[in-house]
Scaffold this active site. Sequence first.
Site, mmCIF file in Angstrom:
data_model
loop_
_atom_site.group_PDB
_atom_site.id
_atom_site.type_symbol
_atom_site.label_atom_id
_atom_site.label_comp_id
_atom_site.label_asym_id
_atom_site.label_seq_id
_atom_site.Cartn_x
_atom_site.Cartn_y
_atom_site.Cartn_z
ATOM 1 N N GLU A 4 11.138 -16.864 3.092
ATOM 2 C CA GLU A 4 10.644 -17.899 3.998
ATOM 3 C C GLU A 4 10.250 -19.162 3.249
ATOM 4 O O GLU A 4 9.748 -19.092 2.117
ATOM 5 C CB GLU A 4 9.405 -17.377 4.743
ATOM 6 C CG GLU A 4 9.733 -16.193 5.617
ATOM 7 C CD GLU A 4 8.494 -15.414 6.069
ATOM 8 O OE1 GLU A 4 8.500 -14.957 7.219
ATOM 9 O OE2 GLU A 4 7.545 -15.267 5.284
ATOM 10 N N ASP A 59 3.742 -9.372 10.409
ATOM 11 C CA ASP A 59 3.956 -10.797 10.156
ATOM 12 C C ASP A 59 5.427 -11.173 10.155
ATOM 13 O O ASP A 59 5.832 -12.139 9.529
ATOM 14 C CB ASP A 59 3.285 -11.208 8.821
ATOM 15 C CG ASP A 59 3.835 -10.436 7.633
ATOM 16 O OD1 ASP A 59 4.659 -9.527 7.840
ATOM 17 O OD2 ASP A 59 3.460 -10.741 6.490
HETATM 18 N N1 NAD Z 1 -0.752 -12.266 7.164
HETATM 19 C C1 NAD Z 1 -0.567 -12.817 5.989
HETATM 20 O O1 NAD Z 1 -0.915 -13.967 5.758
HETATM 21 C C2 NAD Z 1 0.055 -11.993 4.907
HETATM 22 C C3 NAD Z 1 0.077 -12.467 3.589
HETATM 23 C C4 NAD Z 1 0.576 -11.651 2.580
HETATM 24 C C5 NAD Z 1 1.088 -10.406 2.904
HETATM 25 N N2 NAD Z 1 1.095 -9.991 4.207
HETATM 26 C C6 NAD Z 1 1.587 -8.664 4.568
HETATM 27 O O2 NAD Z 1 0.580 -7.733 4.182
HETATM 28 C C7 NAD Z 1 1.195 -6.450 4.006
HETATM 29 C C8 NAD Z 1 0.707 -5.793 2.759
HETATM 30 O O3 NAD Z 1 1.189 -6.500 1.638
HETATM 31 P P1 NAD Z 1 1.028 -5.880 0.180
HETATM 32 O O4 NAD Z 1 1.525 -6.927 -0.758
HETATM 33 O O5 NAD Z 1 -0.336 -5.315 0.030
HETATM 34 O O6 NAD Z 1 2.080 -4.686 0.284
HETATM 35 P P2 NAD Z 1 2.143 -3.340 -0.587
HETATM 36 O O7 NAD Z 1 3.521 -2.812 -0.375
HETATM 37 O O8 NAD Z 1 1.665 -3.599 -1.974
HETATM 38 O O9 NAD Z 1 1.062 -2.366 0.098
HETATM 39 C C9 NAD Z 1 1.231 -1.847 1.403
HETATM 40 C C10 NAD Z 1 0.530 -0.495 1.470
HETATM 41 O O10 NAD Z 1 0.610 -0.016 2.826
HETATM 42 C C11 NAD Z 1 0.746 1.396 2.758
HETATM 43 N N3 NAD Z 1 1.264 1.861 4.045
HETATM 44 C C12 NAD Z 1 2.512 1.724 4.560
HETATM 45 N N4 NAD Z 1 2.566 2.313 5.794
HETATM 46 C C13 NAD Z 1 1.323 2.807 6.038
HETATM 47 C C14 NAD Z 1 0.750 3.521 7.133
HETATM 48 N N5 NAD Z 1 1.479 3.844 8.209
HETATM 49 N N6 NAD Z 1 -0.569 3.862 7.071
HETATM 50 C C15 NAD Z 1 -1.319 3.561 5.966
HETATM 51 N N7 NAD Z 1 -0.814 2.897 4.893
HETATM 52 C C16 NAD Z 1 0.491 2.526 4.934
HETATM 53 C C17 NAD Z 1 1.691 1.615 1.588
HETATM 54 O O11 NAD Z 1 1.608 2.957 1.094
HETATM 55 C C18 NAD Z 1 1.166 0.580 0.582
HETATM 56 O O12 NAD Z 1 0.209 1.126 -0.293
HETATM 57 C C19 NAD Z 1 2.706 -6.705 4.034
HETATM 58 O O13 NAD Z 1 3.199 -6.295 5.298
HETATM 59 C C20 NAD Z 1 2.828 -8.191 3.857
HETATM 60 O O14 NAD Z 1 4.001 -8.700 4.446
HETATM 61 C C21 NAD Z 1 0.581 -10.753 5.195
#
Ligand code: NAD
Length: 347
Positions: free
Chosen positions: A62, A233
Amino acid sequence: MQKNLNLVPFVSVDHMMKLVNTVGIERFLTDLAAYIEDDFRRWEIFDKTPRVASHSADGVIELMPTSDGKVYGFKYVNGHPSNTKDGLQTVTAFGVLSSVATGYPVLLSEMTILTALRTAAMSALAAKYLAPKGARTMAMIGNGAQSEFQALAFKAILGIDRLRLFDIDRTASDKCLKNLEDMGLNITICSTPEDAVEGAEIVTTVTADKQFATILTDNMVGSGIHINAIGGDCPGKTELHRDILLRSDIFVEYPPQTRIEGEIQQLAADHPVTELWQVISGHKKGRKDPRQITLFDSVGFAIEDFSALRYVLDQLHDTGHFHNLDMLADPDTPRDLFGMLLRAKDA
Ligand SMILES: NC(=O)c1ccc[n+]([C@@H]2O[C@H](COP(=O)([O-])OP(=O)(O)OC[C@H]3O[C@@H](n4cnc5c(N)ncnc54)[C@H](O)[C@@H]3O)[C@@H](O)[C@H]2O)c1
């Protein structure tokens, strides 16, 4: 005449880590939240557009541009939930600030760490207006790369001191607990999401899965809770059961983007939502009632990245945590770009 027009300050990952550690992470998060708050108060002057997304089966890339008329900024960011299986990050990013007057970049920065910081600062800032007063316990479902940043922002800005963790991968929760040891948080690792939300006034969902997931079901959400939903997101990527949305007062960053990417993609296109900038600038109320369920349907908006880059730029002079990149061609006379190339060959 200005010298060294070719040079642009560049904040590498190493410099960003030095900067955060010099300032102190909790102060960094608090100061960054104040920059975002200031920019949300002048929301109306910014150029705004939903981010430009290029989707694939594996994830999304993005571009997130905005401008306040004086400074232009953009971030490049990806989201690839399966990356961690191959030892890669789910999210990586970098960004630029430029002078609107000349179009010249004034900052290039890593934003993988900065995105985690700004997302956490934004979440805690939203919760300052929406969470129940005196909240001390937060459940956090998803304990990956963003999780510690979220925890520390809520501690620094809201005064959260109890954390209840759940992740489908226990090693992620163990890592989160270990990283946050001795940071003033009382942490419990829970074996189910139901257990994690028990007694929590704030529930943060920060999982990564490119599908309509159901991290929280309706029965898990009692009255008076604030939900900070981070992981939904992208189109087709949500975390909350639709029934929760129907019981919640929903707060969003920029509706045209959130309707495409947020939890509210599950609702009708005219479902009422409140824009956070209006709460922050005092035009609309945040939490009105202790029994109300408030939901911050976070997707991440360009102005937050702009604020984060603005904050980083303001720290460079005092800390010196940057180096100069030879990034812009600077011929002796502006129209002799080709001559500069020829002379370089001779040299
Ligand atoms: N809203 C925003 O501004 C914003 C900004 C950055 C990242 N994000 C989003 O935040 C999320 C997390 O990012 P990250 O970098 O920490 O990712 P990451 O992959 O490092 O961590 C995600 C965690 O979620 C766990 N997980 C997956 N499915 C699950 C479930 N059903 N129940 C419990 N745990 C579960 C995984 O085991 C993993 O440890 C991503 O979806 C990313 O796109 C959003």
